[in-house]
Design a protein around this motif. Sequence first.
Motif, mmCIF file in Angstrom:
data_model
loop_
_atom_site.group_PDB
_atom_site.id
_atom_site.type_symbol
_atom_site.label_atom_id
_atom_site.label_comp_id
_atom_site.label_asym_id
_atom_site.label_seq_id
_atom_site.Cartn_x
_atom_site.Cartn_y
_atom_site.Cartn_z
ATOM 1 N N ASN A 54 8.715 -0.977 -1.247
ATOM 2 C CA ASN A 54 9.487 -1.965 -2.004
ATOM 3 C C ASN A 54 10.616 -1.346 -2.818
ATOM 4 N N HIS A 55 10.858 -0.029 -2.631
ATOM 5 C CA HIS A 55 11.851 0.701 -3.424
ATOM 6 C C HIS A 55 11.524 0.660 -4.914
ATOM 7 N N GLU A 56 10.221 0.703 -5.216
ATOM 8 C CA GLU A 56 9.808 0.774 -6.616
ATOM 9 C C GLU A 56 10.229 2.115 -7.213
ATOM 10 N N LEU A 57 10.351 2.162 -8.535
ATOM 11 C CA LEU A 57 10.956 3.308 -9.198
ATOM 12 C C LEU A 57 9.967 4.199 -9.931
ATOM 13 N N GLN A 58 8.677 3.853 -9.944
ATOM 14 C CA GLN A 58 7.705 4.602 -10.734
ATOM 15 C C GLN A 58 6.996 5.662 -9.886
ATOM 16 N N TYR A 59 6.498 6.659 -10.588
ATOM 17 C CA TYR A 59 5.537 7.612 -10.023
ATOM 18 C C TYR A 59 4.174 7.246 -10.580
ATOM 19 N N TYR A 60 3.204 7.005 -9.703
ATOM 20 C CA TYR A 60 1.855 6.691 -10.155
ATOM 21 C C TYR A 60 1.132 7.974 -10.524
ATOM 22 N N SER A 61 0.611 7.993 -11.746
ATOM 23 C CA SER A 61 0.058 9.202 -12.353
ATOM 24 C C SER A 61 -1.393 8.958 -12.765
ATOM 25 N N LYS A 62 -2.159 10.051 -12.870
ATOM 26 C CA LYS A 62 -3.517 9.991 -13.413
ATOM 27 C C LYS A 62 -3.548 10.317 -14.908
ATOM 28 N N SER A 63 -2.401 10.584 -15.486
ATOM 29 C CA SER A 63 -2.335 11.005 -16.882
ATOM 30 C C SER A 63 -2.830 9.917 -17.821
ATOM 31 N N SER A 64 -3.491 10.355 -18.910
ATOM 32 C CA SER A 64 -3.915 9.405 -19.933
ATOM 33 C C SER A 64 -2.722 8.761 -20.631
ATOM 34 N N ASP A 65 -1.546 9.334 -20.486
ATOM 35 C CA ASP A 65 -0.339 8.698 -21.013
ATOM 36 C C ASP A 65 -0.026 7.408 -20.268
ATOM 37 N N PRO A 67 -14.706 -7.935 3.922
ATOM 38 C CA PRO A 67 -14.601 -7.442 2.545
ATOM 39 C C PRO A 67 -13.196 -6.960 2.178
ATOM 40 N N PHE A 68 -12.851 -7.149 0.927
ATOM 41 C CA PHE A 68 -11.601 -6.660 0.337
ATOM 42 C C PHE A 68 -11.953 -5.792 -0.874
ATOM 43 N N PHE A 69 -11.011 -4.955 -1.290
ATOM 44 C CA PHE A 69 -11.174 -4.187 -2.522
ATOM 45 C C PHE A 69 -10.124 -4.611 -3.532
ATOM 46 N N VAL A 70 -10.357 -4.258 -4.807
ATOM 47 C CA VAL A 70 -9.562 -4.728 -5.936
ATOM 48 C C VAL A 70 -8.542 -3.667 -6.346
ATOM 49 N N ILE A 71 -7.365 -4.114 -6.762
ATOM 50 C CA ILE A 71 -6.297 -3.225 -7.226
ATOM 51 C C ILE A 71 -5.698 -3.774 -8.519
ATOM 52 N N LEU A 72 -5.438 -2.897 -9.457
ATOM 53 C CA LEU A 72 -4.663 -3.189 -10.659
ATOM 54 C C LEU A 72 -3.509 -2.203 -10.715
ATOM 55 N N ASN A 73 -2.311 -2.682 -10.963
ATOM 56 C CA ASN A 73 -1.191 -1.742 -11.099
ATOM 57 C C ASN A 73 -0.055 -2.352 -11.902
ATOM 58 N N LEU A 74 0.787 -1.470 -12.399
ATOM 59 C CA LEU A 74 2.010 -1.869 -13.083
ATOM 60 C C LEU A 74 3.165 -1.109 -12.444
ATOM 61 N N ALA A 75 3.949 -1.817 -11.635
ATOM 62 C CA ALA A 75 5.117 -1.221 -10.988
ATOM 63 C C ALA A 75 6.352 -1.427 -11.861
ATOM 64 N N GLY A 82 5.060 8.755 -5.616
ATOM 65 C CA GLY A 82 6.300 8.035 -5.899
ATOM 66 C C GLY A 82 7.011 7.600 -4.640
ATOM 67 N N SER A 83 6.253 7.076 -3.670
ATOM 68 C CA SER A 83 6.804 6.707 -2.366
ATOM 69 C C SER A 83 7.660 5.455 -2.396
ATOM 70 N N GLY A 84 7.576 4.676 -3.472
ATOM 71 C CA GLY A 84 8.268 3.393 -3.522
ATOM 72 C C GLY A 84 7.458 2.259 -2.958
ATOM 73 N N ASN A 85 6.338 2.590 -2.293
ATOM 74 C CA ASN A 85 5.392 1.594 -1.801
ATOM 75 C C ASN A 85 6.025 0.519 -0.923
ATOM 76 N N TRP A 89 0.838 -1.193 0.000
ATOM 77 C CA TRP A 89 0.000 0.000 0.000
ATOM 78 C C TRP A 89 0.876 1.247 0.000
ATOM 79 N N SER A 90 0.360 2.298 -0.604
ATOM 80 C CA SER A 90 1.103 3.548 -0.668
ATOM 81 C C SER A 90 0.581 4.511 0.384
ATOM 82 N N LEU A 91 1.379 5.493 0.751
ATOM 83 C CA LEU A 91 0.948 6.491 1.712
ATOM 84 C C LEU A 91 -0.286 7.217 1.213
ATOM 85 N N GLY A 92 -0.289 7.582 -0.073
ATOM 86 C CA GLY A 92 -1.453 8.271 -0.617
ATOM 87 C C GLY A 92 -2.691 7.404 -0.564
#
Length: 419
Positions: free
Chosen positions: A75-86, A252-260, A70-73, A9-12
């Motif tokens: 795991n020291h991940e390298l991406q910034y999670y964005s809302k951009s359509s890109d 209950p649980f909620f669903v997540i999709l991501n690409l780190a 871009g907290s690294g979640n 999980w991320s801080l945000g």
Amino acid sequence: MAAHRARRWSLGGLVLLLTAALAVGVLITTTSPAVNRAQAAPAAQTWSDDFDGAAGSAPNSAKWSLETGGSGNGNHELQYYSKSSDNVSLDGNGHLVITARKNSDSGLQCWNGTCQYTSARLNTAQTFTQAYGRFEARIKVPRGQGVWPAFWMLGDDLGSAGWPNSGEIDVMENVGKEPGTVHGTIHGPGYSGSGGIGAAYTLPNGKAFADDFHVFAVDWTPTSITWSVDGQNYQTRTPSDVNGKKWVYDHPFFVILNLAVGGDWPGSPDAGTSFPQTMTVDYVHVTSASSAQFTGAIKGIGGKCVDVAGASTADETPIQLHDCNGADAQKWTVGGDGTVRALGKCLDVRAASTDDGALVQLYGCNGTKAQQWTLTSGGDLTNTGADKCLDAKDNSSADGTRLQIWTCGGTANQKWTLG
């Protein structure tokens, strides 16, 4: 494997959960002891997204929230999670596309300085949660060292209980250095991070998951979680597997999709990793009960069994009647998700036809209406896409008689029993 992850999980995302009112959708299907569970109506679909929409449009905000940061979640991940359509958008062909790119914005900051990559992460924490059922997605993963796509779930009490006490169910994770392998894992109190409990599934014949779409699912009940790929079950976990620790999969649980990108488990991209990389999602479907309601023979006219010709697992293998012999080619799972499965594949109407006489075959499970069936209390096995009955051709009970769909007429060659 997923056991190397400290947390996901991320801080945000945690702040979002602490401040949002979560919509709980707990649905549990039960039947009277006097009712054969296999002949009960299939479980209802409680939530879905087939990602229909215009090319370039954002995912449905009534279903998904987009996380940023871009907290690294952990795991020291390298991406910034964005809302951009890109980074996240529909492609206009019924798919959600999550795209990881090299970052060109020097002002975009991550935990380790200027962000090296951008990508996206979506969750349903504000819009949909559920305990128990079948959670399924059809996904084509990216490829390359350092890429890390995932389809997973977190407990809705994350904000109060914290991770891992809230629980985590990883339906599918893939790391690019293992192109033919995916992992399914649970994380809970005393068995998280390096102690996560799970297993891997590897495609046969050296195939890579990035080459095509595959269906990833868990069937979750109060006493078990079963993982599958393309209808093939590969592990089941029960409370006994947590070795006396708390089984936290009861809410209950909620669903997540991501690409780190990068991180402690997959490692960083290398010179052989090209960008952009895409995770393409065809659908996410959730039903209200486990799919594994019955496994055994399906018998028809003359007491003959529904049989996969030659016990072949090839797509388009004919389905026929044959003397019952107890072989795997005659062991069918009638599921709460509407599928009827054998040998890891689905009972399918050829070319999704709705015509009388359309032949029935074995085919890779793909979530289409051609593979949706309902067994009524009267013994009709009806394809819901065509609203027609499974039928033994020419009213025959001879070995090798082909099965087809036909307008339901209540005749003996359209009556089926289980077991």
